[in-house]
Design a protein around this motif. Structure first.
Motif, PDB file in Angstrom:
ATOM      1  N   LEU B  73       0.818  -1.214   0.000  1.00  0.00           N
ATOM      2  CA  LEU B  73       0.000   0.000   0.000  1.00  0.00           C
ATOM      3  C   LEU B  73       0.854   1.266   0.000  1.00  0.00           C
ATOM      4  O   LEU B  73       0.373   2.329  -0.391  1.00  0.00           O
ATOM      5  N   GLU B  74       2.085   1.155   0.423  1.00  0.00           N
ATOM      6  CA  GLU B  74       2.962   2.335   0.482  1.00  0.00           C
ATOM      7  C   GLU B  74       3.851   2.463  -0.750  1.00  0.00           C
ATOM      8  O   GLU B  74       4.714   3.327  -0.811  1.00  0.00           O
ATOM      9  N   GLN B  75       3.612   1.620  -1.732  1.00  0.00           N
ATOM     10  CA  GLN B  75       4.464   1.651  -2.928  1.00  0.00           C
ATOM     11  C   GLN B  75       4.361   3.004  -3.626  1.00  0.00           C
ATOM     12  O   GLN B  75       3.302   3.591  -3.738  1.00  0.00           O
ATOM     13  N   ASN B  76       5.513   3.427  -4.114  1.00  0.00           N
ATOM     14  CA  ASN B  76       5.595   4.643  -4.943  1.00  0.00           C
ATOM     15  C   ASN B  76       5.197   5.915  -4.207  1.00  0.00           C
ATOM     16  O   ASN B  76       4.905   6.930  -4.840  1.00  0.00           O
ATOM     17  N   GLY B  82      12.964   8.525   0.149  1.00  0.00           N
ATOM     18  CA  GLY B  82      12.883   8.027  -1.225  1.00  0.00           C
ATOM     19  C   GLY B  82      11.558   7.337  -1.472  1.00  0.00           C
ATOM     20  O   GLY B  82      10.623   7.441  -0.688  1.00  0.00           O
ATOM     21  N   GLN B  83      11.475   6.643  -2.569  1.00  0.00           N
ATOM     22  CA  GLN B  83      10.233   5.942  -2.897  1.00  0.00           C
ATOM     23  C   GLN B  83      10.318   4.497  -2.460  1.00  0.00           C
ATOM     24  O   GLN B  83      11.367   3.855  -2.555  1.00  0.00           O
ATOM     25  N   ASN B  84       9.178   4.004  -1.975  1.00  0.00           N
ATOM     26  CA  ASN B  84       9.114   2.604  -1.562  1.00  0.00           C
ATOM     27  C   ASN B  84       8.668   1.798  -2.773  1.00  0.00           C
ATOM     28  O   ASN B  84       7.561   1.969  -3.266  1.00  0.00           O
ATOM     29  N   ILE B  85       9.545   0.979  -3.272  1.00  0.00           N
ATOM     30  CA  ILE B  85       9.206   0.199  -4.468  1.00  0.00           C
ATOM     31  C   ILE B  85       9.491  -1.272  -4.205  1.00  0.00           C
ATOM     32  O   ILE B  85      10.558  -1.638  -3.706  1.00  0.00           O
ATOM     33  N   ILE B  86       8.536  -2.122  -4.533  1.00  0.00           N
ATOM     34  CA  ILE B  86       8.769  -3.570  -4.448  1.00  0.00           C
ATOM     35  C   ILE B  86       9.237  -4.014  -5.815  1.00  0.00           C
ATOM     36  O   ILE B  86       8.475  -4.041  -6.782  1.00  0.00           O
ATOM     37  N   GLU B  87      10.502  -4.348  -5.890  1.00  0.00           N
ATOM     38  CA  GLU B  87      11.070  -4.625  -7.215  1.00  0.00           C
ATOM     39  C   GLU B  87      10.736  -6.017  -7.712  1.00  0.00           C
ATOM     40  O   GLU B  87      10.486  -6.225  -8.902  1.00  0.00           O
ATOM     41  N   GLU B  88      10.752  -6.955  -6.798  1.00  0.00           N
ATOM     42  CA  GLU B  88      10.467  -8.333  -7.206  1.00  0.00           C
ATOM     43  C   GLU B  88       9.063  -8.701  -6.770  1.00  0.00           C
ATOM     44  O   GLU B  88       8.721  -8.609  -5.590  1.00  0.00           O
ATOM     45  N   ILE B  89       8.254  -9.169  -7.703  1.00  0.00           N
ATOM     46  CA  ILE B  89       6.838  -9.369  -7.421  1.00  0.00           C
ATOM     47  C   ILE B  89       6.595 -10.425  -6.346  1.00  0.00           C
ATOM     48  O   ILE B  89       5.623 -10.367  -5.610  1.00  0.00           O
ATOM     49  N   ASN B  90       7.494 -11.392  -6.249  1.00  0.00           N
ATOM     50  CA  ASN B  90       7.315 -12.457  -5.252  1.00  0.00           C
ATOM     51  C   ASN B  90       7.918 -12.118  -3.888  1.00  0.00           C
ATOM     52  O   ASN B  90       7.837 -12.918  -2.966  1.00  0.00           O
ATOM     53  N   ALA B  91       8.506 -10.936  -3.778  1.00  0.00           N
ATOM     54  CA  ALA B  91       9.208 -10.590  -2.533  1.00  0.00           C
ATOM     55  C   ALA B  91       8.323 -10.635  -1.289  1.00  0.00           C
ATOM     56  O   ALA B  91       8.757 -11.079  -0.235  1.00  0.00           O
ATOM     57  N   SER B 115      -1.652  -0.020  10.045  1.00  0.00           N
ATOM     58  CA  SER B 115      -2.616   0.976  10.541  1.00  0.00           C
ATOM     59  C   SER B 115      -2.143   2.401  10.245  1.00  0.00           C
ATOM     60  O   SER B 115      -2.957   3.323  10.137  1.00  0.00           O
ATOM     61  N   PHE B 116      -0.823   2.591  10.091  1.00  0.00           N
ATOM     62  CA  PHE B 116      -0.323   3.930   9.773  1.00  0.00           C
ATOM     63  C   PHE B 116      -0.739   4.367   8.370  1.00  0.00           C
ATOM     64  O   PHE B 116      -0.793   5.552   8.072  1.00  0.00           O
ATOM     65  N   SER B 117      -0.999   3.361   7.527  1.00  0.00           N
ATOM     66  CA  SER B 117      -1.444   3.688   6.170  1.00  0.00           C
ATOM     67  C   SER B 117      -2.748   4.471   6.199  1.00  0.00           C
ATOM     68  O   SER B 117      -3.062   5.189   5.252  1.00  0.00           O
ATOM     69  N   LYS B 126      -6.146   1.488  -4.718  1.00  0.00           N
ATOM     70  CA  LYS B 126      -6.020   0.625  -5.900  1.00  0.00           C
ATOM     71  C   LYS B 126      -4.724  -0.197  -5.899  1.00  0.00           C
ATOM     72  O   LYS B 126      -4.533  -1.059  -6.758  1.00  0.00           O
ATOM     73  N   LYS B 127      -3.847   0.070  -4.957  1.00  0.00           N
ATOM     74  CA  LYS B 127      -2.521  -0.553  -5.020  1.00  0.00           C
ATOM     75  C   LYS B 127      -2.560  -2.064  -4.833  1.00  0.00           C
ATOM     76  O   LYS B 127      -1.812  -2.802  -5.462  1.00  0.00           O
TER      77      LYS B 127
END
Lengths: 186, 284
Positions: B73-76, B82-91, B115-117, B126-127
């Motif tokens: 939910l915090e991606q991008n 910096g930006q939080n990006i999950i690079e590997e889909i299975n991570a 809960s902080f989200s 939509k994430k």
């Protein structure tokens, strides 16, 4: 304990003396007490043990289950030095097999070996099946072991699902810094 | 392509997490079903994660900073770090169990920080749907365990789902709570007409033999369901001490020692009816 052993030995010697008396010479007493004789007897006994061991290793007709159960359990405990989680899991499974908590019948073991595609061993009795079963599990990785055992026993370690464990995890987490907060507060 | 189901109720303590985990195990472990199942823990209380994995594995996930639903939910999101990006889909995926035939239960765990989200919910709804769309071909069934309060997490779950399953404990407060869910779903549907979200049904969970109160609550729930055109499952899931025991051991009820056969079969009945409702079929 030593006194008991010595007493038993003396009794056996007395019986032998009584059996062969008076045919043996009196110099036998000196001979029996000599250090050379003691060492000679010890070496003879050692050779006998070695022969038995060699026969056991080479004689393929002897089932591998003849190994002492105590020895295998000790092996599993020794594993703790290098793979502590795996050791705990296997000891737990081993003890559970012994007291029939897990796989209480020979049919259960057969079914387990078949379903988990383990190395097949001759299963003449449930008791004899325990060691080969454990040995077939030994080479597996921790994850593979958990996957195979999870359907017959609780796979988690003793303290891994405790409320204390979860409390510690939740309550002792390091405080978030303001910078960390920035990630969600922007 | 996976069937995606959110298990949701605005009332807490109705057995959402327990039901989610038992359903996941059922469809993966039972011969004939043989499914690959992904459990998505979308609750900051992370009960489903606690059920499925132990303390040490969960601690490792946190220590190794492996992604969780929070990270999804915090991606991008831009921040001073910096930006939080999950690079590997299975991570974010943790394998709970894999069977010999390849069927499995995987988990995307949650954490308290989810809960902080909620403090800054903008553009997060939509994430989850976007993330799961990249995975859904790898699974037959995705079960999303939802938080009991209405928030961006609820919307995220709706958007990521094809179906909604509503467990209801037949008691006074739960019956009242169902009205909150009716409101929530209606609001969502009004705002997102293009999204086809189907209510799989309402299931009576944790039922007991205390007839007078239960009968009254069930009748109330059936009335609410009828008014809204909602399906109520014929099968019910009775309360069993083996459910919390199974949660402690990390096992489903049908693998928990001394679980009564009758209770297990009642659960199976429900699972089968649920599968039919979401068009999930056995392997022939």
């Amino acid at each position: 304990m030593e006194d008991k052993i010595n007493s038993e030995l003396l009794i056996e010697l007395a019986k032998l003396i009584k059996k062969y008396y008076p045919d043996f010479s009196e110099s036998l007493a000196d001979y029996l007490s000599s250090q050379d004789l003691i060492e000679h007897l010890v070496s003879i006994l050692s050779k006998k043990d070695q022969e038995v061991e060699n026969v056991s290793k080479n004689d393929t007709s002897i089932s591998p289950v003849k190994q002492s159960h105590k020895g295998l359990r000790n092996t599993l405990i020794e594993l703790k030095k290098t793979e502590p989680e795996k050791s705990e899991l296997l000891v737990k499974f081993y003890d559970g097999l012994k007291d029939k908590t897990f796989l209480p019948d020979i049919q259960d073991i057969r079914k387990f070996v078949s379903e988990q595609k383990l190395k097949k061993v001759k299963l003449t009795s449930r008791r004899d099946a325990i060691n080969p079963l454990i040995k077939s599990l030994l080479p597996l990785s921790l994850k593979e072991l958990k996957n195979k055992l999870c359907l017959v026993m609780p796979i988690t370690l003793q303290d891994d699902r405790s409320l204390e464990g979860w409390s510690e995890l939740i309550l002792n987490k390091p405080q978030r810094t303001k910078q960390d907060e920035g990630l969600s507060n922007k | 392509m996976a069937k995606k189901v959110s298990i949701i109720n605005m009332k807490g303590g109705v057995g959402k997490s327990t039901l989610t985990v038992n359903l996941a195990w059922y469809f993966a472990a039972i011969i004939g079903w043989d499914k690959k199942v992904l459990v998505v823990d979308l609750d900051p209380q992370f009960n489903a994660s606690q059920y499925l994995i132990g303390v040490s594995d969960y601690r490792r996930i946190l220590e190794e900073e492996k992604p969780t639903t929070w990270d999804i939910l915090e991606q991008n999101i831009r921040s001073p770090k910096g930006q939080n990006i999950i690079e590997e889909i299975n991570a974010p995926i943790y394998n709970v169990i894999t069977f010999n035939d390849g069927c499995k239960v995987d988990l995307i765990p949650s954490r308290l920080e989810l809960s902080f989200s909620l403090r800054n919910p903008a553009m997060k709804e939509k994430k989850l749907a976007k993330f799961l769309s990249k995975l859904e071909n790898e699974y037959d069934l995705i079960l999303i365990d939802c938080a009991p309060t209405e928030s961006v997490l609820t919307t995220a779950a709706y958007l990521a789902s094809d179906y909604v399953l509503v467990p209801v404990k037949p008691e006074y407060l739960s019956a009242i709570g169902l009205n909150l869910l009716v409101t929530s779903m209606n609001d969502f549907k009004n705002e997102n007409e293009e999204h086809n979200l189907i209510l799989a049904g309402v299931v009576f969970n944790m039922t007991s033999d205390y007839l007078p109160e239960e009968t009254y609550s069930k009748d109330t729930v059936r009335l609410i369901a009828q008014k809204n055109g909602w399906y109520v499952f014929n099968a019910e899931v009775p309360y069993s001490r083996s459910f919390p025991k199974g949660a402690r051991l990390g096992k489903p009820i049908f693998k928990t020692s001394k679980a009564r056969t009758e209770k297990k079969f009642k659960f199976f009945e429900f699972a089968n009816e649920f599968a039919e409702r979401i068009n999930l079929w056995k392997i022939k």
